[in-house]
Design a protein around this motif. Structure first.
Motif, PDB file in Angstrom:
ATOM      1  N   THR A  16       0.730  -1.272  -0.138  1.00 16.72           N
ATOM      2  CA  THR A  16       0.004  -0.077   0.085  1.00 16.72           C
ATOM      3  C   THR A  16       0.844   0.948  -0.024  1.00 16.72           C
ATOM      4  O   THR A  16       2.166   1.306   0.357  1.00 16.72           O
ATOM      5  CB  THR A  16      -0.749   0.159   1.117  1.00 16.72           C
ATOM      6  OG1 THR A  16       0.176   0.499   2.444  1.00 16.72           O
ATOM      7  CG2 THR A  16      -1.622  -1.122   1.664  1.00 16.72           C
ATOM      8  N   SER A 188      -6.098   4.811   6.765  1.00 17.00           N
ATOM      9  CA  SER A 188      -7.304   4.367   5.650  1.00 17.00           C
ATOM     10  C   SER A 188      -7.854   5.544   4.934  1.00 17.00           C
ATOM     11  O   SER A 188      -8.328   6.336   5.720  1.00 17.00           O
ATOM     12  CB  SER A 188      -8.117   3.493   6.346  1.00 17.00           C
ATOM     13  OG  SER A 188      -9.381   3.355   5.702  1.00 17.00           O
ATOM     14  N   MET A 196      -3.636   2.264   7.259  1.00 13.77           N
ATOM     15  CA  MET A 196      -3.768   1.931   6.062  1.00 13.77           C
ATOM     16  C   MET A 196      -3.147   0.392   6.137  1.00 13.77           C
ATOM     17  O   MET A 196      -1.961   0.545   6.498  1.00 13.77           O
ATOM     18  CB  MET A 196      -3.296   2.578   5.006  1.00 13.77           C
ATOM     19  CG  MET A 196      -3.552   2.167   3.549  1.00 13.77           C
ATOM     20  SD  MET A 196      -2.548   3.367   2.339  1.00 13.77           S
ATOM     21  CE  MET A 196      -3.933   4.590   2.295  1.00 13.77           C
ATOM     22  N   SER A 197      -3.560  -0.755   5.681  1.00 10.69           N
ATOM     23  CA  SER A 197      -3.030  -1.891   6.000  1.00 10.69           C
ATOM     24  C   SER A 197      -3.160  -2.961   4.751  1.00 10.69           C
ATOM     25  O   SER A 197      -4.262  -2.901   4.317  1.00 10.69           O
ATOM     26  CB  SER A 197      -3.705  -2.807   7.033  1.00 10.69           C
ATOM     27  OG  SER A 197      -2.662  -3.347   7.864  1.00 10.69           O
ATOM     28  N   LYS A 198      -2.199  -3.853   4.248  1.00  2.00           N
ATOM     29  CA  LYS A 198      -2.271  -4.357   3.154  1.00  2.00           C
ATOM     30  C   LYS A 198      -3.435  -5.509   3.247  1.00  2.00           C
ATOM     31  O   LYS A 198      -3.942  -5.782   2.300  1.00  2.00           O
ATOM     32  CB  LYS A 198      -1.079  -4.853   2.559  1.00  2.00           C
ATOM     33  CG  LYS A 198      -0.097  -5.650   3.473  1.00  2.00           C
ATOM     34  CD  LYS A 198       1.031  -5.972   2.739  1.00  2.00           C
ATOM     35  CE  LYS A 198       2.493  -5.614   3.548  1.00  2.00           C
ATOM     36  NZ  LYS A 198       2.763  -6.266   4.753  1.00  2.00           N
ATOM     37  N   ASP A 204      -7.512   1.526   1.032  1.00  2.00           N
ATOM     38  CA  ASP A 204      -6.070   1.375   0.612  1.00  2.00           C
ATOM     39  C   ASP A 204      -5.826   1.909  -0.708  1.00  2.00           C
ATOM     40  O   ASP A 204      -6.880   2.005  -1.546  1.00  2.00           O
ATOM     41  CB  ASP A 204      -5.548  -0.158   0.519  1.00  2.00           C
ATOM     42  CG  ASP A 204      -5.324  -0.660   1.759  1.00  2.00           C
ATOM     43  OD1 ASP A 204      -4.968  -0.011   2.791  1.00  2.00           O
ATOM     44  OD2 ASP A 204      -5.242  -2.138   1.670  1.00  2.00           O
ATOM     45  N   TYR A 206      -3.241   1.008  -3.456  1.00  2.00           N
ATOM     46  CA  TYR A 206      -2.339  -0.180  -3.609  1.00  2.00           C
ATOM     47  C   TYR A 206      -0.950   0.462  -4.565  1.00  2.00           C
ATOM     48  O   TYR A 206      -1.656   1.099  -5.733  1.00  2.00           O
ATOM     49  CB  TYR A 206      -3.071  -1.258  -4.415  1.00  2.00           C
ATOM     50  CG  TYR A 206      -3.934  -2.103  -3.297  1.00  2.00           C
ATOM     51  CD1 TYR A 206      -3.150  -2.605  -2.157  1.00  2.00           C
ATOM     52  CD2 TYR A 206      -5.037  -2.272  -3.694  1.00  2.00           C
ATOM     53  CE1 TYR A 206      -4.092  -3.308  -0.956  1.00  2.00           C
ATOM     54  CE2 TYR A 206      -5.853  -2.843  -2.363  1.00  2.00           C
ATOM     55  CZ  TYR A 206      -5.237  -3.333  -1.309  1.00  2.00           C
ATOM     56  OH  TYR A 206      -5.959  -4.055  -0.342  1.00  2.00           O
TER      57      TYR A 206
END
Ligand code: AQP
Length: 328
Positions: A16, A188, A196-198, A204, A206
């Motif tokens: 991300t 996020s 924000m986390s993959k 997100d 990317y």
């Protein structure tokens, strides 16, 4: 000896903008500051269920993103964690020096396990910080660049080092974390109160998103009531997050970014944020694609594994000797 700088990223999902701003973007600047050891934490990726083909693809992507960020495989040591068996060997030793109570207090474990049935929580997820500590110790690392969420694990590694050294003498090197002053926790876009986390696709950006999608996501990012573009994470988390992204990618301070947007409406501000993100990601993606097409990651990882093995083995042997394992 030059200082050793070590960091790893788990190939658990698509990278991300948070991973990029928090760590990846700064890594090339470190090549002149010390001996750089950067790896793909693929063993860590197994701590939550993952499809084998997805893991393989994520690992290739991650290696290529490291290179696309500007790392020179001749200058840095870039490798897959699973290629250097000393990580698992040191983990088997170090698991005896960290305790259940302290592991169960780790925020990341609490957050991840809270979303799971108890019967599905693997031992690897619980013991994650042991392997992470082993990764760090194994290279006599001085500095570990990380995002904010990983600070607790580095603190635990320091506790482990002190505990071990008190018992066996000065065997292990004490590492220090390094976090960015701004951008250590990108939030996020759909819920700016969470990271924000993959592994959590909502909100997100990317690194592989096409530019139209990037723009769309930023334009529809959750903002706050009011109309002023001002940095106030408590009352304006959405705007503050976008200001942070803008400031980091423009290499300016938050104050400077605020000044640029005095009198702007949210919509125009978001468009400016989208412009800087696109300007950064577009050439980055082109480099990534070239690396993928030419399979440049393969050679880089092969060279890296050999270099890493040569650095890790003496440290592992030092630890084995200290605890009383015979070398025959
Ligand atoms: N939102 C973020 N802002 C700034 N830095 C971040 N990092 C992660 N998210 C943000 C930093 O990126 C590095 C790689 O992290 P990791 O792969 O070891 O795992 P993580 O910290 O758990 O990152 P994710 O994206 O949240 O992964 P998942 O969803 O798999 O758990 C770390 O230095 C991290 O701090």
């Amino acid at each position: 000896m030059a200082q050793r700088i070590l960091t790893g990223i788990k190939p658990t999902g698509q990278l991300t903008l948070g991973n990029y701003i928090g760590v990846l973007r700064d890594l090339p600047k470190m090549m002149d500051k010390g001996e750089c050891i950067f790896f793909i934490a693929d063993l860590h990726a197994l701590t939550l269920p993952i499809d084998p083909e997805v893991l393989r693809q994520n690992s290739i992507d991650l290696a290529s993103f490291y290179l696309a960020a500007g790392l020179d495989p001749e200058k840095v040591t870039l490798f897959l964690q699973s290629s250097v068996s000393a990580h698992a060997e040191l983990n088997a030793i170090m698991q005896n020096y960290l305790y259940m109570g302290e592991l169960s207090r780790m925020t990341q474990f609490k957050d991840k396990s809270a979303k799971m049935k108890e019967s599905a929580i693997g031992l690897g997820l619980f013991a994650y910080p042991v392997l992470m500590a082993s990764d760090i110790i194994l290279y006599d690392s001085d500095v570990v660049p990380v995002g904010e969420d990983q600070i607790q694990h580095i603190e635990l590694t320091r506790d482990l080092v002190n505990r071990f050294n008190n018992r066996y003498g000065p065997v292990l090197k004490e590492p220090h974390y390094q976090v960015r002053k701004v951008g250590a926790r990108i939030m996020s876009l759909s819920d700016p109160t969470t990271k924000m986390s993959k592994s959590d696709p909502k909100g997100d950006i990317y690194l592989k998103d096409d530019m139209k999608t990037v723009r769309k996501k930023i334009m529809s990012a959750v903002t706050d009531s009011g109309s002023e573009v001002k940095y106030d994470p408590e009352n304006k988390p959405g705007i503050s997050n976008l200001l942070t992204i803008y400031a980091v990618l423009s290499d300016i301070s938050i104050e400077e970014a605020e000044k640029r947007f005095v009198g702007y409406r949210y919509g125009d501000f978001k468009k400016a944020v989208a412009d800087v993100v696109v300007a950064e990601l577009e050439p980055f993606q082109q480099k990534y694609q070239q690396i993928i097409d030419n399979k440049e990651y393969e050679k880089a990882l092969q060279i890296g594994a050999k270099k890493a093995e040569a650095m890790a083995r003496p440290v592992l042997n030092r630890v084995k000797k200290a605890v009383g394992l015979l070398d025959i």
